[in-house]
Enzyme design. Structure first.
Site, PDB file in Angstrom:
ATOM      1  N   GLU B 286       0.822  -1.218   0.000  1.00  0.00           N
ATOM      2  CA  GLU B 286       0.000   0.000   0.000  1.00  0.00           C
ATOM      3  C   GLU B 286       0.851   1.261   0.000  1.00  0.00           C
ATOM      4  O   GLU B 286       0.381   2.323   0.415  1.00  0.00           O
ATOM      5  CB  GLU B 286      -0.975   0.029   1.186  1.00  0.00           C
ATOM      6  N   ARG B 292       4.502   6.387   6.679  1.00  0.00           N
ATOM      7  CA  ARG B 292       5.800   6.614   6.030  1.00  0.00           C
ATOM      8  C   ARG B 292       6.826   6.661   7.145  1.00  0.00           C
ATOM      9  O   ARG B 292       6.490   6.896   8.293  1.00  0.00           O
ATOM     10  CB  ARG B 292       5.788   7.943   5.259  1.00  0.00           C
TER      11      ARG B 292
END
Lengths: 343, 343
Positions: B286, B292
């Protein structure tokens, strides 16, 4: 407690899903627009009926599996907080709490009562606070279930909204934890037991993560049932989201947030114990709840979560924490009640 | 595919979250009531801008981690299906699909496009079917994302409702799988990335469990992303619920339902692989998505799910299934596309 504190097994999540028929008749009368009386209900249900309803069910299963004591609250899916009349909600909570209280009075060593609150979509704060105080202060309840979605359609506000704060103030003041537990879903997209319950657990944890709720209410303790919904499985996602967004790390919530063990297979149970510190995991079965019967492959009953705990490789120290020490710490009124029963 | 089919790594879940600025400007203009043109948008975004937007991001990360090819769809949270005008939805899907198509044309060995559908709360069935056919038949898209909650408030009907059937008929006819993926939540109780996505995964699986949808559509293949929401963690709950209620066992769904590996820590990833047969798990990250950065404890980037796969004890046969064989089976047009690129 029979076998002494050191080997006591406390199941913090049981519901009175075998309630005598007149309780459901009371509710049906309410929903027909009648005003049934709690006193009449109480008179209609004999001591034998109450005794029998748990002796053959929750108490039998608790004993068979080696458990000692269960925190016992009214049927969660029956709380029906989506009904908007505060007076109906008040009397339904009183009637339901009366029944679990009677169970706990008949079997004080085996059941400790946990309250249903008379929530409504609009809040019914006055009724909620009154019933919380009444059950805890007058009847010896040790905690309460708080529905984060009284509308059943998520029409209300997140648990971090100030409209909820008076309930947290009262819970802090009374020193009782709140189990965050929804009732029946009023949206056909969400199966109550297979989606709505788990989604609520996940959603509430996520509501708490960016908030400063526990800075404001450091004494508030919330229990997320059903093993925390999706949370332990996605613990890395929450850590990553928190880091990316500058929120507190999810571990910060663990001063105030606890998880039960109502997870019904060994791999899921192991994950829960692997991911969360044992200080935050409280033994629970949720029986008699969503699932009944046994896995044909293992012959283990789905909700026999003690077998899963034994099947994990928890150390003895974790065992004590998970089976009773955490419960006595998170529910101080339970500890006091047990002392009182002993004395 | 560079290193040959046997060691190919296909990531089935990537989003164009680094789209060139003019695409978002197009959307903003739409939402201001203007009618921006897709042709003008295309002219405004240079080939270099497209190239750069992925070379420095998804393609760089894919390469660094040893991946080969990514199924690439428009930003999921940006699909905005809650906007009700079908014409706006049609043109937004066309513009978004145009951008992922351009990426896949520039880097045919590394990106295969997956469509955004122009759903609206009312359905926009005509537009959805037209865009599905156009992207697959004319542009070589290998699949599409289907939003089970276009309203963003769960105001619509479950995926088992006949109103969805024309989409399933088209997907069967075109032989493309559908990834069940919501967009932004329009309810403050649900954080989009931390609750709504996972809740949708869980809810949809539960919608399917009591249904006969796959008897009616035996060729329909659905992919549930984010490791299936809460499903693998609560697999025993679903087995127990199914047995108690006389539904099919959840394993019956595995002929038609697949799960991606977007789970961002080793214990959760292990659970997914332990609970589900490897035939039903498709490698995915994904990225660049919800999270992140890297876990400071392990230095592993949160969404580096290939490291988690390597960290599990999967056998070589499972490895091949999870990293590419399942993807080529579930997405036959991907297999054909790769053959075509080779030939």
């Amino acid at each position: 407690m029979g076998r002494g504190e050191n080997i006591m097994i406390i199941d913090i999540h049981g519901h009175y899903t075998t309630e005598p028929e007149p309780l459901q008749q009371f509710r049906q009368a309410q929903l027909r627009g009648e005003s049934p009386s709690v006193a009449t209900l109480s008179a209609k249900v004999s001591e034998d009926a109450v005794r029998q309803s748990v002796e053959e069910n929750q108490l039998r299963v608790l004993r068979e599996r080696g458990g000692d004591l269960m925190l016992f609250s009214p049927r969660a899916s029956g709380m029906g907080h989506h009904e908007s009349d505060p007076d109906i909600a008040d009397r339904w909570a009183i009637a339901s709490n009366e029944m679990v209280h009677r169970v706990s009075e008949l079997f004080p060593a085996h059941f400790a009562p946990v309250a249903q609150l008379p929530q409504t979509p609009e809040g019914n704060l006055k009724g909620v606070l009154a019933e919380l105080r009444r059950t805890v202060e007058e009847l010896g309840f040790v905690g309460a279930n708080l529905n984060p979605d009284p509308s059943g359609t998520w029409a209300g506000k997140p648990l971090t909204d100030p409209s909820w704060f008076p309930i947290y103030e009262a819970a802090e003041d009374l020193d009782v934890p709140l189990m965050v537990h929804v009732s029946t879903a009023c949206n056909p997209n969400f199966h109550t037991l297979g989606a709505h319950y788990l989604n609520a657990d996940t959603s509430v944890f996520m509501q708490l993560l960016p908030s400063d709720l526990f800075t404001r209410f450091p004494g508030l303790r919330l229990i997320i049932p059903h093993g925390g919904g999706a949370v332990p499985y996605h613990w890395g996602r929450y850590r990553g989201l928190a880091m990316r967004n500058g929120w507190q790390d999810p571990s910060e919530l663990l001063r105030n947030v606890f998880f039960d063990t109502a997870v019904y297979h060994q791999p899921g149970y192991n994950l829960l114990l692997d991911v969360l510190p044992s200080s935050n995991v409280l033994f629970a079965s949720e029986m008699l709840g969503a699932v009944r019967g046994a896995d044909p492959e293992t012959s283990v009953e789905w909700d026999d979560t003690l077998t899963y705990l034994k099947g994990s490789d928890r150390l003895p120290a974790d065992w004590d924490a998970i089976t009773h020490k955490n419960a006595l710490r998170v529910y101080p009124r339970l500890a006091a009640r047990i002392e009182g029963n002993r004395g």
